[in-house]
Design a protein around this motif. Structure first.
Motif, PDB file in Angstrom:
ATOM      1  N   LEU A 164       0.819  -1.207   0.000  1.00 50.37           N
ATOM      2  CA  LEU A 164       0.000   0.000   0.000  1.00 50.37           C
ATOM      3  C   LEU A 164       0.856   1.261   0.000  1.00 50.37           C
ATOM      4  O   LEU A 164       0.548   2.241  -0.690  1.00 50.37           O
ATOM      5  CB  LEU A 164      -0.930   0.003   1.219  1.00 50.37           C
TER       6      LEU A 164
ATOM      7  N   ALA B 234      -0.725  -2.349  -9.196  1.00 53.69           N
ATOM      8  CA  ALA B 234      -1.671  -2.748  -8.150  1.00 53.69           C
ATOM      9  C   ALA B 234      -2.059  -4.212  -8.290  1.00 53.69           C
ATOM     10  O   ALA B 234      -2.197  -4.928  -7.283  1.00 53.69           O
ATOM     11  CB  ALA B 234      -2.904  -1.863  -8.202  1.00 53.69           C
TER      12      ALA B 234
ATOM     13  N   LEU C 122      -2.072  -7.169  -5.408  1.00 51.15           N
ATOM     14  CA  LEU C 122      -3.437  -7.313  -4.900  1.00 51.15           C
ATOM     15  C   LEU C 122      -3.576  -8.460  -3.907  1.00 51.15           C
ATOM     16  O   LEU C 122      -4.303  -8.341  -2.909  1.00 51.15           O
ATOM     17  CB  LEU C 122      -4.405  -7.526  -6.076  1.00 51.15           C
TER      18      LEU C 122
ATOM     19  N   ILE D 264      -3.061  -7.605  -0.215  1.00 51.05           N
ATOM     20  CA  ILE D 264      -3.964  -6.658   0.453  1.00 51.05           C
ATOM     21  C   ILE D 264      -5.317  -7.342   0.623  1.00 51.05           C
ATOM     22  O   ILE D 264      -6.127  -7.391  -0.299  1.00 51.05           O
ATOM     23  CB  ILE D 264      -4.092  -5.371  -0.374  1.00 51.05           C
TER      24      ILE D 264
ATOM     25  N   LEU E 122      -6.995   0.829  -0.853  1.00 50.61           N
ATOM     26  CA  LEU E 122      -6.671   0.548  -2.247  1.00 50.61           C
ATOM     27  C   LEU E 122      -7.747   1.087  -3.186  1.00 50.61           C
ATOM     28  O   LEU E 122      -7.441   1.632  -4.253  1.00 50.61           O
ATOM     29  CB  LEU E 122      -6.491  -0.962  -2.453  1.00 50.61           C
TER      30      LEU E 122
ATOM     31  N   TYR F  10      -7.283   3.664  -6.339  1.00 43.84           N
ATOM     32  CA  TYR F  10      -7.791   3.484  -7.709  1.00 43.84           C
ATOM     33  C   TYR F  10      -8.578   4.720  -8.153  1.00 43.84           C
ATOM     34  O   TYR F  10      -8.465   5.147  -9.314  1.00 43.84           O
ATOM     35  CB  TYR F  10      -8.693   2.250  -7.786  1.00 43.84           C
TER      36      TYR F  10
ATOM     37  N   THR G 139     -12.839  -3.206  -6.051  1.00 43.17           N
ATOM     38  CA  THR G 139     -12.086  -3.278  -4.793  1.00 43.17           C
ATOM     39  C   THR G 139     -12.969  -2.957  -3.599  1.00 43.17           C
ATOM     40  O   THR G 139     -12.891  -3.616  -2.555  1.00 43.17           O
ATOM     41  CB  THR G 139     -10.886  -2.325  -4.840  1.00 43.17           C
TER      42      THR G 139
END
Length: 544
Positions: A291, A310, A314, A317, A326, A330, A342
């Protein structure tokens, strides 16, 4: 040597014996399978109404009658929801709305809540009397909604049922997990898989009669949902979805049995909200680093490259809080589709689920398709009307309760679903825009709310003692369900020369919620005679 050769069975004789044994085993298995198949076929033939096993959870089971008799002859008051008086005989088309606090319209009047918006939108588009009775009640999950639906179907009349339920699906499971030693999500899921067999269910009833295996211990009181520390895991989430499907299925089958049309809806939530009640889950050090790296690069690289970076991180996270962060990254990168996905994954990762989620919304769509039932995707309608195509604070007052604007979007979308699919047999109906709500003297135009923590009420713009100020006090009392006080203020406004057509309309609406049908008719008749067209349409639904 010969003696030794003849001292035991030869290789071929042993092989032959083994072959005969395998043959007998195979034959026995074939006979058993055939017997099971024949039994299953027979059970299906002689007992076609035997449904899949119903959840044994009994917490918060509703009981009693669906409605009580009103004080006026030929009237009734449903025991759940907004509790306004209605006629026993339906004049026109009657829609019954079921759900929890979001459908109830928590903090707002029944007219600002989206079922009321749908009612006014449909009523303005046709001369057929339309009424929507809001039976939603705070805290209900789909099973409790189902119990209310079953009671209404047995003793009530309706032209359409609308189901908006999904925000409270894990409350009961969390309570069971917190207080019942017998709760086991894996065991419940296995039970449901086995119960796909009619034979299994029949044998279970013969040898292990159904019992309340997941009920609360005797004498125990459940903790309020907000005070339960127990968290859900993947097994609980899967069971919650399965139970949700079962409850929707039971509602659909009951409506079909009584030949009452039904409309399922998806349930909208504030996707941009982050509500984990202090239990965000713990990211690994790698997840935290991922992050930080993404936050550092989001404004420095093209959107396509950020999406690729990302995607590589992914899987690191996986907490609710991490996914919330996140999703906002975006959005910062101007990637709304990825942000929406997300935020939806964030809801699925919630350790204390307090809203509907993507899995539950998909379950609604699946059940509609499976049982040939119309579905209104209200969640997507609200997303489409929101910034970035993602419902957020512009539509909600918290994690799941819409604000006035959100209710208006949902109400119009619901009316469009009902009209476009002709669920009330009205024929072609062209819906216009939502009628303007700018008449200070009309309670059904009031979009103010009760006190909401963190949201300040606007100061009254009217001079103290003025007729407008008096009416405003009436509206404030109305939204707080203090109908006797509201009536006093409206009558005082009428004595101070408030417009007859408008103030009598407000008086008539107030009398409906006081349970006085005859007084409501009298006030609405005055409003109609003064030129209030809406009062005339409402009167049609209250015909003797």
């Amino acid at each position: 040597m010969k003696a030794r050769l003849h001292g035991g069975p030869s290789f071929f004789s042993r092989l032959s014996a083994m072959s005969r044994t395998l043959h007998r085993i195979t034959l026995s298995l074939a006979v058993t399978v055939g017997f099971l198949a024949a039994s299953e076929f027979t059970l299906r033939a002689i007992n076609p109404n035997l449904e899949e096993v119903v959840s044994p959870l009994l917490y918060q089971r509703n009981s009693g009658d669906a409605f009580t008799a009103g004080s006026s002859p030929g009237s009734r008051i449903y025991v759940s929801g907004r509790r306004r008086v209605a006629t026993d005989r339906v004049a026109g088309k009657r829609i019954l709305m079921f759900g929890a606090s979001a459908a109830y319209g928590e903090m707002f009047t029944a007219f600002t809540a989206f079922p009321g918006v749908a009612e006014q939108t449909l009523r303005a588009a046709t001369d057929v009397p339309i009424e929507v009775l809001n039976l939603a009640h705070g805290g209900m999950g789909s099973r409790q909604v189902g119990e209310m639906v079953f009671r209404v179907l047995e003793h009530g009349q309706a032209d359409l049922l609308v189901i908006y339920s999904g925000n409270n699906e894990y409350h009961e499971l969390r309570a069971l997990k917190a207080r019942s030693e017998r709760y086991n999500a894996k065991a419940e899921m296995l039970r449901r898989r086995l119960s796909a067999s009619y034979l299994y269910r029949q044998l279970r009833e013969w040898f292990i009669p159904t019992e309340d295996i997941l009920s609360p211990p005797d004498g125990e009181e459940w903790l309020p949902v907000g005070r339960m520390d127990v968290l859900v895991d993947e097994n609980d989430r899967a069971l919650g979805v399965e139970l949700y499907k079962e409850h929707l299925r039971d509602i659909l089958l009951a409506a079909k049995k009584h030949n009452v049309p039904i409309l399922l809806t998806t349930v909208a939530s504030n996707l941009k909200d982050h509500l984990d009640n202090g239990t965000p889950g713990t990211l690994s050090k790698e997840g935290e680093a991922a992050l930080r790296d993404l936050a550092a690069m989001v404004d420095k690289i093209p959107a396509a490259r950020f999406a690729a970076e990302a995607a590589e991180r992914l899987n690191l996270i996986d907490s609710e809080q991490g996914l919330h962060k996140l999703g906002n990254l975006y959005l910062q990168a101007k990637l709304p589709a990825a942000a929406k996905d997300t935020f939806e994954r964030k809801e699925l990762a919630a350790l204390r689920p307090m809203t509907s989620n993507r899995a539950l919304r998909q379950a609604v769509l699946q059940m509609g398709e499976k049982y040939g039932t119309p579905v209104c995707d209200l969640a997507e309608a609200l997303n489409a009307a929101s910034t970035d195509g993602i419902a957020g604070k512009d539509s909600f007052i918290d994690h799941c309760h819409p604000n006035a604007g959100g209710h208006q979007v949902l109400g119009i979308a619901l009316a469009e679903c009902i009209a476009s699919q002709d669920l009330l047999d009205l024929g072609t109906v062209e819906l216009g825009d939502m009628p303007q709500r700018n008449n200070i003297f009309r309670a059904d135009h009031y979009q103010g709310h009760r006190t909401i923590p963190g949201i300040q009420q606007s100061a009254s713009p009217y001079e103290a003692g003025s007729v407008q100020s008096i009416v405003s006090l009436g509206h404030a009392a109305f939204v707080a369900d203090r109908f006797d006080q509201a009536l006093e203020h409206y009558k005082q406004a009428a004595e101070n020369d408030a417009p007859i057509g408008s103030i009598q309309h407000s008086i008539g609406l107030t009398e409906l919620y006081r349970g006085n049908l005859s007084a409501a008719r009298a006030a609405l008749e005055q409003a109609k005679q003064a030129g209030n067209h809406d009062a005339g349409k409402l009167l049609k639904t209250l015909a003797h």
